[in-house]
Design an enzyme around this catalytic site. Sequence first.
Site, PDB file in Angstrom:
ATOM      1  CB  ALA A 198      -0.918  -0.011   1.207  1.00 25.51           C
ATOM      2  CD  GLN A 199       4.073   1.935   4.438  1.00 24.53           C
ATOM      3  OE1 GLN A 199       4.745   0.916   4.351  1.00 24.53           O
ATOM      4  NE2 GLN A 199       4.093   2.700   5.509  1.00 24.53           N
TER       5      GLN A 199
ATOM      6  CG  ASP B 205       0.064  -0.030  -4.514  1.00 29.01           C
ATOM      7  OD1 ASP B 205       0.914  -0.358  -5.377  1.00 29.01           O
ATOM      8  OD2 ASP B 205      -0.723  -0.833  -3.992  1.00 29.01           O
TER       9      ASP B 205
ATOM     10  CB  SER C 107       1.957  -3.304 -14.061  1.00 32.66           C
ATOM     11  OG  SER C 107       2.289  -2.114 -14.719  1.00 32.66           O
ATOM     12  CG  LEU C 108      -3.563  -5.011 -13.777  1.00 28.91           C
ATOM     13  CD1 LEU C 108      -4.321  -5.964 -12.864  1.00 28.91           C
ATOM     14  CD2 LEU C 108      -4.378  -4.706 -15.020  1.00 28.91           C
TER      15      LEU C 108
ATOM     16  CD  GLU D 104      -9.591 -12.868 -14.193  1.00 30.47           C
ATOM     17  OE1 GLU D 104      -8.407 -12.626 -13.907  1.00 30.47           O
ATOM     18  OE2 GLU D 104      -9.987 -13.078 -15.342  1.00 30.47           O
TER      19      GLU D 104
ATOM     20  CE  LYS E 217      -2.949  -6.834  -8.652  1.00 29.97           C
ATOM     21  NZ  LYS E 217      -1.750  -7.269  -7.928  1.00 29.97           N
TER      22      LYS E 217
ATOM     23  CG  ASP F  36       0.187 -10.818  -2.295  1.00 28.19           C
ATOM     24  OD1 ASP F  36       0.952 -10.431  -3.197  1.00 28.19           O
ATOM     25  OD2 ASP F  36       0.206 -10.379  -1.149  1.00 28.19           O
TER      26      ASP F  36
ATOM     27  CD  GLU G 288       0.206 -13.433  -9.386  1.00 28.87           C
ATOM     28  OE1 GLU G 288       0.166 -13.092 -10.587  1.00 28.87           O
ATOM     29  OE2 GLU G 288       0.737 -12.763  -8.495  1.00 28.87           O
TER      30      GLU G 288
ATOM     31  CE1 TYR H 210      -2.545 -14.032 -13.602  1.00 24.89           C
ATOM     32  CE2 TYR H 210      -2.874 -12.804 -15.618  1.00 24.89           C
ATOM     33  CZ  TYR H 210      -2.098 -13.125 -14.521  1.00 24.89           C
ATOM     34  OH  TYR H 210      -0.876 -12.549 -14.367  1.00 24.89           O
TER      35      TYR H 210
ATOM     36  CE  LYS I  62      -2.476  -3.000  -4.727  1.00 24.91           C
ATOM     37  NZ  LYS I  62      -1.455  -4.030  -4.921  1.00 24.91           N
TER      38      LYS I  62
ATOM     39  CB  CYS J 101      10.071  -6.106  39.506  1.00 21.92           C
ATOM     40  SG  CYS J 101       8.326  -5.742  39.235  1.00 21.92           S
TER      41      CYS J 101
ATOM     42  CB  CYS K  57       7.929  -4.190  43.440  1.00 20.55           C
ATOM     43  SG  CYS K  57       8.523  -5.807  42.882  1.00 20.55           S
TER      44      CYS K  57
ATOM     45  CB  CYS L  37       8.541  -9.679  39.509  1.00 19.66           C
ATOM     46  SG  CYS L  37       8.353  -8.932  41.144  1.00 19.66           S
TER      47      CYS L  37
ATOM     48  CB  CYS M 270       5.084  -7.320  42.885  1.00 22.92           C
ATOM     49  SG  CYS M 270       5.198  -6.197  41.475  1.00 22.92           S
TER      50      CYS M 270
END
Length: 684
Positions: free
Chosen positions: A35-36, A38, A83-84, A114, A116, A118, A173, A225, A315, A409, A412, A427, A432
């Site tokens: 996602a990043q 993209d 690519s898409l 369809e 997609k 991965d 795929e 596909y 997506k 700890c 305490c 601990c 405590c």
Amino acid sequence: MADPVARDRVEWLREQINYHNYRYHVLDSPEISDAQFDALMQELRTLEAQHPELVTPESPTQRVGAAPVEAFGVIDHPVPLLSLGNVFNREELLAWHRRVTGLLDGRAFDMVCELKMDGLAVALVYEGGRLATGATRGDGYHGEEITQNLRTIKSIPLVIQGAAPRRFEVRGEVFLTKAGFEQLNQERARQGLPLYANPRNSGAGSVRQLDPRITAARPLDIFVYALGWAEDGAGMPATHWETLGFLKDLGFRVNPLSVRLGSIEEVASFCEEWVERRHTLPYEADGVVVKVDNLGYQQQLGVVGREPRWAVAYKFPAIQGTTRLLDIGINVGRTGSLNPYAILKPVQVSGVTIRHAALHNEEDILRKDIRIGDVVIVQRAGEVIPEVVGPVVSRRTGQEREFRLPEGCPVCETPILRPAGEAMARCPNRACPAQGLELLKHFVSRGAMDIEGMGQALCAALLERGLVKDVADIYYLTAEQLEALVMGQNKRTGNDIAVGQKRAGNAISAIEQSKARPLASILFALGIRHVGGETAELLAQRFGSLAALAAASEADLMQVEGIGPKVAASIAAYFSDEENLRIVEKLRQAGVALEAAPTAPRATPLQGLEFVFTGRLERFTRTGAESLVKELGANASSNVTRKTSYVVAGEEPGSKADRARQLGAKVLSEEEFLHLLEEAGVKG
DNA sequence: CCGCCTCGAGTTCT
DNA sequence: CTCGAGGCGG
């Protein structure tokens, strides 16, 4: 003249994208989520559209992927694998449809949807009905020749069924199922090898093994596909939908979940439905591909840059994300165990903001090589529980700190204990304050004494004021004390006096009611190490009273099925401690029932059956259903094993239903389960 | 001694 | 849901 700010940004974006492209396509080791990636791509495309003078042939928008690695032979794709374009919501999907409709002069058209996958895109060339070569997508024009590896995938036909073009290329795929992925990782864990982060990585890694025997041992699968190109084919399909049928007839595996739809509204609903249901798939899918069905229309629409105008990828929201690990905190559990947890820079993952994640223990942190300050990959395990997958090592600055448990700890400051061979640090101070609070919360929790109205805040306040020093003290609280305390809290929340009185009254009556809980609940509530709900039940049945249990020797305890030396020692130790005996005595004096209620002889129509419940049930809570079948002589557990007779699947069942099918257990709907109960003589 | 299987304990977020 | 660890059979 070009805007210098835009120019800088475009250059920066290209550097980023090229680098991440390389990580993803060449190294199979991405360090940002899809996602990043993209988002970076989307921003670059937008900027280039606004400033066409900045577009160069080398821009990542002008090509499909990175160069293939050297180790395999190279294969040219005469018709490039494109690519898409991506869309992320209904509006963008509708916008795509409007654009296409406009280009087709307003004509209506069918679309094929369809899932997609991965996985790893491949192209298979058949000559004279036989598999000749197989290649990865590579940069879209040149891929790696991996024929020997692809031949090992059982769902790829080596010889075509029936009449086929003399030479043709199919596209598909390759992927690993979720079950296959887990199996593979378990294997690797046993061999001490590093684990794969997700099925896509391991699928790609598997296909690109230099040794085909390794590939052969992995449970890879394929969905085909598309037809890339064909020579000498008579009577070829005129639509994409027919192509899928044609490929199926030739013996290829085609995803049976694909559909052909007439309107964009139906397409949008299909996409949105799979956003919700994708976790029920036995494999990972990261979106839905929508294609114009008519191949003539496809031709007419053509390709812009490297993306066809006749298809688009809807997506799914990301399941993984990356964020910074700000710090590692430590919780102290009711048993004194020190449990590290990640404090994260808040990040959105599949629609939820994640701030914390469990890190289990120090060894786990070291094994994953997680350091404070790292950029880490975060995901929701089983789509729910946040989890740190691992660090992004290449983003290290050198400022990161390795995590060490403190000597004392965190609450305490008692020096902590690290028993050899055990993963958990503890601990040892039973006084405590952290342990006291957790113990009290456990005592009043559901499944234990089940005291409603006593939440975390009230427990903490009671301990803080010294009104409660041990769990038995709650039975000596007065309405006035509770009222004063609840009012103190209410001042902050601004509630009025009547509400405060009501809440205090509710708590008092809940405490009163809890005195009559079954013996097993009390045994569980005491929080004896290694005594959970199941063991408490066994003990209650065997000994019948708390006094009898307290008097039992370790040898007596070991007679009970399912109790071995460790559990026996823990129970004996609990009842030889003066302080604990004092608490038990206080409970007895307060009027808490410490004997098992005489149990009615149980009906046993379901004797010997093993049930597992999963998903949301309409007519029962899960624990309700579990205790019901137990009353009928059956057993209920939460893990599907070979002994499981029935898996009852409600709404949105998880992975358990899949596992059940693999192991051959019967899967029942709630309807069928009700039917079974009726047959067993239970009135609905 | 190993490989299941079960159970216990701790967990996130809405 | 996950991981660790106890119990137990082969």
